[in-house]
Design an enzyme around this catalytic site. Structure first.
Site, PDB file in Angstrom:
ATOM      1  N   SER A   1      -1.992   5.399   0.710  1.00 35.18           N
ATOM      2  CA  SER A   1      -2.855   5.903   1.776  1.00 35.18           C
ATOM      3  C   SER A   1      -2.620   7.391   2.003  1.00 35.18           C
ATOM      4  CB  SER A   1      -2.595   5.153   3.082  1.00 35.18           C
ATOM      5  OG  SER A   1      -3.323   5.763   4.138  1.00 35.18           O
TER       6      SER A   1
ATOM      7  N   ASN B   1       0.857  -1.183   0.000  1.00 32.17           N
ATOM      8  CA  ASN B   1       0.000   0.000   0.000  1.00 32.17           C
ATOM      9  C   ASN B   1       0.895   1.235   0.000  1.00 32.17           C
ATOM     10  OD1 ASN B   1      -1.814   2.040   0.371  1.00 32.17           O
ATOM     11  ND2 ASN B   1      -2.795   1.147   2.167  1.00 32.17           N
TER      12      ASN B   1
ATOM     13  N   THR C   1      -8.954   0.979  -6.017  1.00 30.20           N
ATOM     14  CA  THR C   1      -8.037   1.990  -5.516  1.00 30.20           C
ATOM     15  C   THR C   1      -8.160   2.138  -4.009  1.00 30.20           C
ATOM     16  OG1 THR C   1      -9.633   3.803  -5.663  1.00 30.20           O
ATOM     17  CG2 THR C   1      -8.302   3.385  -7.625  1.00 30.20           C
ATOM     18  N   ASN C   2      -7.292   2.981  -3.495  1.00 28.07           N
ATOM     19  CA  ASN C   2      -7.380   3.387  -2.107  1.00 28.07           C
ATOM     20  C   ASN C   2      -8.402   4.524  -2.015  1.00 28.07           C
ATOM     21  OD1 ASN C   2      -6.723   3.827   0.653  1.00 28.07           O
ATOM     22  ND2 ASN C   2      -4.611   3.271   0.259  1.00 28.07           N
ATOM     23  N   THR C   3      -8.449   5.182  -0.879  1.00 29.62           N
ATOM     24  CA  THR C   3      -9.345   6.323  -0.692  1.00 29.62           C
ATOM     25  C   THR C   3      -8.820   7.531  -1.473  1.00 29.62           C
ATOM     26  OG1 THR C   3      -8.160   6.926   1.322  1.00 29.62           O
ATOM     27  CG2 THR C   3     -10.131   5.549   1.574  1.00 29.62           C
TER      28      THR C   3
ATOM     29  N   THR D   1     -16.778  -0.045   2.570  1.00 26.69           N
ATOM     30  CA  THR D   1     -17.869   0.820   3.026  1.00 26.69           C
ATOM     31  C   THR D   1     -19.216   0.116   2.925  1.00 26.69           C
ATOM     32  OG1 THR D   1     -16.591   2.753   2.363  1.00 26.69           O
ATOM     33  CG2 THR D   1     -18.944   3.088   2.756  1.00 26.69           C
TER      34      THR D   1
END
Length: 187
Positions: free
Chosen positions: A27, A24, A93-95, A166
């Protein structure tokens, strides 16, 4: 400054315990981490990880988790580095750090934004990764999967698998069954 050392340590510790590992580098909640997505830094990191897993016989697939906020040039650079280092896949994807269209009293908060605002940007990155790699690189689609339709959208864009975060929070564990049933009915 010690990112490569930290990733190498984690590779060695977690390889015996995992089916695959995620690098990762995306982030937004870790200061400076996204700098590792730059071509030179990413090439160096992935090369070191590949050497370590070869020399230590730590044969676990490594997937690289990317941000949804990469420009086309940044994405091309990252994918080139990932493919040159023989990584086994991408998590897209990430956030996001983008707050466009978010209407909330807390829209100005820093850090990663997940959920529905991430659905379409994540899908767009999945589609770009699929096109740029000509489907040769497995993609785990993640970001804004709230409904079975969202999961289908990720798969249609080129994802091989999906991860739910989520949606799991808001829908509960039944969302997994709903997605599987929906996808089974469509095939």
């Amino acid at each position: 400054e010690e990112a490569a050392r930290d990733y190498l340590y984690l590779l060695e510790k977690f390889s015996p315990l995992a089916d695959y590992l995620t690098v990762n580098i995306s982030s937004p909640n870790t200061v400076g981490l996204r700098r590792l997505q730059a071509r030179d830094a990413l090439e160096d990191l992935l090369h070191q990880l590949n050497v370590k897993r070869s020399t230590c016989n730590l044969q676990r697939p490594i997937l690289v988790k990317l941000a949804p906020d990469l420009s086309d040039i940044e994405l091309d650079d990252a994918l080139d580095a990932i493919m040159r280092a023989h990584m086994e896949g991408v998590i897209a994807t990430n956030t996001t750090i983008n707050r466009a269209g978010v209407r909330s009293a807390v829209a100005g908060e820093s850090g990663g934004l997940s959920g529905a605002p991430l659905t379409h940007p994540s899908t767009a990155i999945i589609q770009k990764v699929y096109q740029r790699t000509q489907g040769k690189l497995p993609i785990v689609g993640v970001g804004g999967i709230i409904t079975p339709d969202d999961a289908q959208e990720k798969l249609d864009a080129g994802a091989t698998l999906v991860q739910v975060y989520t949606g799991l929070i808001y829908q509960g564990p039944g969302i997994v069954k709903d997605i599987v049933t929906y996808l089974s009915d469509k095939s």
